[in-house]
Design a protein around this motif. Structure first.
Motif, PDB file in Angstrom:
ATOM      1  N   ALA A  92     103.965  63.268 106.598  1.00 34.84           N
ATOM      2  CA  ALA A  92     103.359  63.949 107.542  1.00 34.84           C
ATOM      3  C   ALA A  92     103.477  65.719 107.196  1.00 34.84           C
ATOM      4  O   ALA A  92     102.814  66.085 107.923  1.00 34.84           O
ATOM      5  CB  ALA A  92     105.077  63.961 108.812  1.00 34.84           C
ATOM      6  N   GLY A  93     103.994  65.972 106.130  1.00 31.56           N
ATOM      7  CA  GLY A  93     103.430  67.445 105.987  1.00 31.56           C
ATOM      8  C   GLY A  93     103.961  67.960 106.928  1.00 31.56           C
ATOM      9  O   GLY A  93     102.992  68.729 107.481  1.00 31.56           O
ATOM     10  N   VAL A  94     105.125  67.928 107.491  1.00 28.83           N
ATOM     11  CA  VAL A  94     105.326  69.121 108.509  1.00 28.83           C
ATOM     12  C   VAL A  94     107.376  69.256 108.620  1.00 28.83           C
ATOM     13  O   VAL A  94     108.075  68.917 107.323  1.00 28.83           O
ATOM     14  CB  VAL A  94     105.711  67.711 110.247  1.00 28.83           C
ATOM     15  N   PRO A  95     107.561  70.382 108.771  1.00 31.11           N
ATOM     16  CA  PRO A  95     108.401  71.029 108.173  1.00 31.11           C
ATOM     17  C   PRO A  95     110.015  69.851 108.739  1.00 31.11           C
ATOM     18  O   PRO A  95     109.948  69.579 109.888  1.00 31.11           O
ATOM     19  CB  PRO A  95     108.847  72.189 109.265  1.00 31.11           C
ATOM     20  N   VAL A  96     111.438  69.903 107.647  1.00 32.78           N
ATOM     21  CA  VAL A  96     112.414  69.339 108.230  1.00 32.78           C
ATOM     22  C   VAL A  96     113.142  69.355 109.123  1.00 32.78           C
ATOM     23  O   VAL A  96     113.228  68.713 110.591  1.00 32.78           O
ATOM     24  CB  VAL A  96     113.458  69.171 106.952  1.00 32.78           C
ATOM     25  N   CYS A  97     112.793  70.574 109.318  1.00 35.35           N
ATOM     26  CA  CYS A  97     113.195  70.830 111.078  1.00 35.35           C
ATOM     27  C   CYS A  97     112.621  70.001 111.885  1.00 35.35           C
ATOM     28  O   CYS A  97     114.001  70.164 113.299  1.00 35.35           O
ATOM     29  CB  CYS A  97     113.982  72.331 111.391  1.00 35.35           C
ATOM     30  N   TRP A  98     111.646  70.221 112.159  1.00 33.51           N
ATOM     31  CA  TRP A  98     110.581  69.951 113.623  1.00 33.51           C
ATOM     32  C   TRP A  98     111.315  68.237 113.132  1.00 33.51           C
ATOM     33  O   TRP A  98     111.914  67.728 114.315  1.00 33.51           O
ATOM     34  CB  TRP A  98     109.251  69.777 113.569  1.00 33.51           C
ATOM     35  N   VAL A  99     111.271  67.990 112.219  1.00 35.31           N
ATOM     36  CA  VAL A  99     111.785  65.808 112.481  1.00 35.31           C
ATOM     37  C   VAL A  99     113.161  66.137 112.826  1.00 35.31           C
ATOM     38  O   VAL A  99     113.728  65.055 113.701  1.00 35.31           O
ATOM     39  CB  VAL A  99     111.521  65.553 110.961  1.00 35.31           C
ATOM     40  N   GLU A 100     114.083  66.710 112.447  1.00 37.30           N
ATOM     41  CA  GLU A 100     115.012  66.555 112.737  1.00 37.30           C
ATOM     42  C   GLU A 100     115.505  66.989 114.369  1.00 37.30           C
ATOM     43  O   GLU A 100     116.170  65.897 114.981  1.00 37.30           O
ATOM     44  CB  GLU A 100     116.125  67.999 112.579  1.00 37.30           C
ATOM     45  N   SER A 101     114.663  67.994 115.171  1.00 37.57           N
ATOM     46  CA  SER A 101     115.200  68.425 116.731  1.00 37.57           C
ATOM     47  C   SER A 101     114.419  66.982 117.118  1.00 37.57           C
ATOM     48  O   SER A 101     114.633  66.314 118.079  1.00 37.57           O
ATOM     49  CB  SER A 101     114.671  69.177 116.840  1.00 37.57           C
ATOM     50  N   ILE A 102     112.877  66.341 117.015  1.00 34.01           N
ATOM     51  CA  ILE A 102     112.413  66.102 118.294  1.00 34.01           C
ATOM     52  C   ILE A 102     113.154  64.494 116.981  1.00 34.01           C
ATOM     53  O   ILE A 102     113.283  63.246 118.247  1.00 34.01           O
ATOM     54  CB  ILE A 102     110.947  64.966 116.861  1.00 34.01           C
ATOM     55  N   ARG A 103     114.212  63.633 116.355  1.00 29.31           N
ATOM     56  CA  ARG A 103     114.843  62.899 116.136  1.00 29.31           C
ATOM     57  C   ARG A 103     115.654  62.751 116.999  1.00 29.31           C
ATOM     58  O   ARG A 103     115.823  61.477 118.060  1.00 29.31           O
ATOM     59  CB  ARG A 103     115.069  62.256 114.874  1.00 29.31           C
ATOM     60  N   GLU A 104     116.904  63.804 116.728  1.00 28.86           N
ATOM     61  CA  GLU A 104     118.104  63.746 118.178  1.00 28.86           C
ATOM     62  C   GLU A 104     117.570  64.044 119.475  1.00 28.86           C
ATOM     63  O   GLU A 104     118.331  63.110 120.131  1.00 28.86           O
ATOM     64  CB  GLU A 104     118.329  65.372 118.101  1.00 28.86           C
ATOM     65  N   GLU A 105     116.361  64.189 120.100  1.00 28.86           N
ATOM     66  CA  GLU A 105     116.338  64.000 121.420  1.00 28.86           C
ATOM     67  C   GLU A 105     115.542  63.178 121.348  1.00 28.86           C
ATOM     68  O   GLU A 105     116.244  62.298 122.593  1.00 28.86           O
ATOM     69  CB  GLU A 105     114.922  65.279 121.324  1.00 28.86           C
ATOM     70  N   GLU A 106     114.685  62.278 120.527  1.00 29.51           N
ATOM     71  CA  GLU A 106     114.353  61.109 121.044  1.00 29.51           C
ATOM     72  C   GLU A 106     114.609  60.073 120.718  1.00 29.51           C
ATOM     73  O   GLU A 106     113.968  58.825 121.201  1.00 29.51           O
ATOM     74  CB  GLU A 106     112.267  60.902 120.646  1.00 29.51           C
TER      75      GLU A 106
END
Ligand SMILES: [Zn+2]
Length: 231
Positions: A152-166
Motif C-alpha cells: 500500500a506504500g504506507v508506514p507499518v505503524c499505520w497498518v498496525e494501529s488500524i489493524r488493531e482497532e478495526e
C-alpha cells in the motif's frame, strides 16, 4: 646552537659550502661560507637554513621552505574541514525537520511523524481489508502488517494501529497452519513416546515370564533326575 653541524646538513668543498637536502622533494639548498676558504661555523650554517625557512634540520626528515608551506596548507585545510563538519552537525536537526516537511508536502509518508489523514485511514483500511480474513482468522496466507504496508506504500505503524482497532490480532493463516502442524507433530511424538513406554513395559513383563518359565523348567528337569538332564 651546537658546535656540530645538524644531521641534515653537510659540508662540501672542504667545508666552504654547506648543503641541505629536503627529505620530501629532494631539493638542495646551499650556503657559501662567508670566509671563503674557511670552514663555515656550524651554528651559523644552522641559523642560515632556519632563516630561509627550513625545518627538521636536526632530525632525519628535513623539510625545505616549499614543502613546509605545503604541509601548513594541508593542516589548515584539515582544520577548516573539521570545523565545517562540526558546524554541519549543529545544523543536522533543522535539516532533518526540513526533509520531513518536504516529504509531507510531496505526499510521501513520514513514519512515526505525520498524523494519518482521513484518506490515509481509508487507504490503510482498504489495504488491510483486502488481506484480512472475514471470519477473524487473521491475515490470509502469509500476509503481515509489513507486506500490507509495503504494497500500500504506507508506514507499518499505520497498518498496525488500524489493524488493531478495526480487525484483530497480527496472525496469519500460514502461521496458524505452522502452529497446527507443530501441534500435530508434538501430539505424534507424545503418542510414540507413550507407545515406546508401553512396549518397554510389555517387554519387561515378557522377559519376567520367560525367566519364570526357565526356573520352572529347571525345577522340572531336576525332579525328573539324570535321565531328563540327558535330554
Ligand atoms: Zn622540499
Amino acid at each position: 646552537m651546537s658546535r656540530r653541524l645538524p644531521s641534515a646538513l653537510e659540508f662540501e668543498q672542504s667545508g666552504t659550502v654547506v648543503r641541505a637536502r629536503c627529505h620530501y622533494c629532494r631539493k638542495n639548498d646551499t650556503m657559501q661560507s662567508s670566509g671563503g676558504r674557511h670552514r663555515a661555523p656550524p651554528e651559523e650554517a644552522h641559523k642560515f637554513f632556519i632563516h630561509r625557512g627550513w625545518t627538521g634540520l636536526t632530525g632525519k626528515k628535513p623539510a625545505c621552505p616549499a614543502c613546509v608551506s605545503k604541509f601548513r596548507a594541508i593542516k589548515a585545510r584539515e582544520r577548516e574541514e573539521k570545523a565545517a563538519m562540526k558546524e554541519a552537525g549543529k545544523t543536522a536537526g533543522p535539516v532533518v525537520d526540513r526533509v520531513v516537511q518536504m516529504r509531507g508536502e510531496a505526499g510521501l509518508p513520514t513514519p512515526g511523524v505525520a498524523e494519518m489523514s482521513r484518506s490515509d485511514r481509508r487507504k490503510v483500511f482498504r489495504a488491510i481489508d483486502d488481506a484480512y480474513s472475514e471470519d477473524g482468522g487473521g491475515y490470509v496466507g502469509g500476509e503481515t502488517d509489513h507486506t500490507v504496508a509495503l504494497s500500500a506504500g504506507v508506514p507499518v505503524c499505520w497498518v498496525e494501529s488500524i489493524r488493531e482497532e478495526e480487525f484483530g490480532p497480527a496472525v496469519n493463516e500460514d502461521a496458524r497452519r505452522l502452529e497446527a502442524d507443530l501441534a500435530t507433530i508434538t501430539a505424534k511424538a507424545r503418542k510414540a513416546e507413550e507407545d515406546a513406554l508401553a512396549a518397554a513395559t510389555l517387554a519387561e513383563e515378557a522377559s519376567k515370564d520367560a525367566a519364570e518359565w526357565g526356573k520352572r523348567f529347571s525345577r522340572l528337569q531336576a525332579a525328573m533326575g539324570p535321565k531328563a538332564a540327558r535330554l
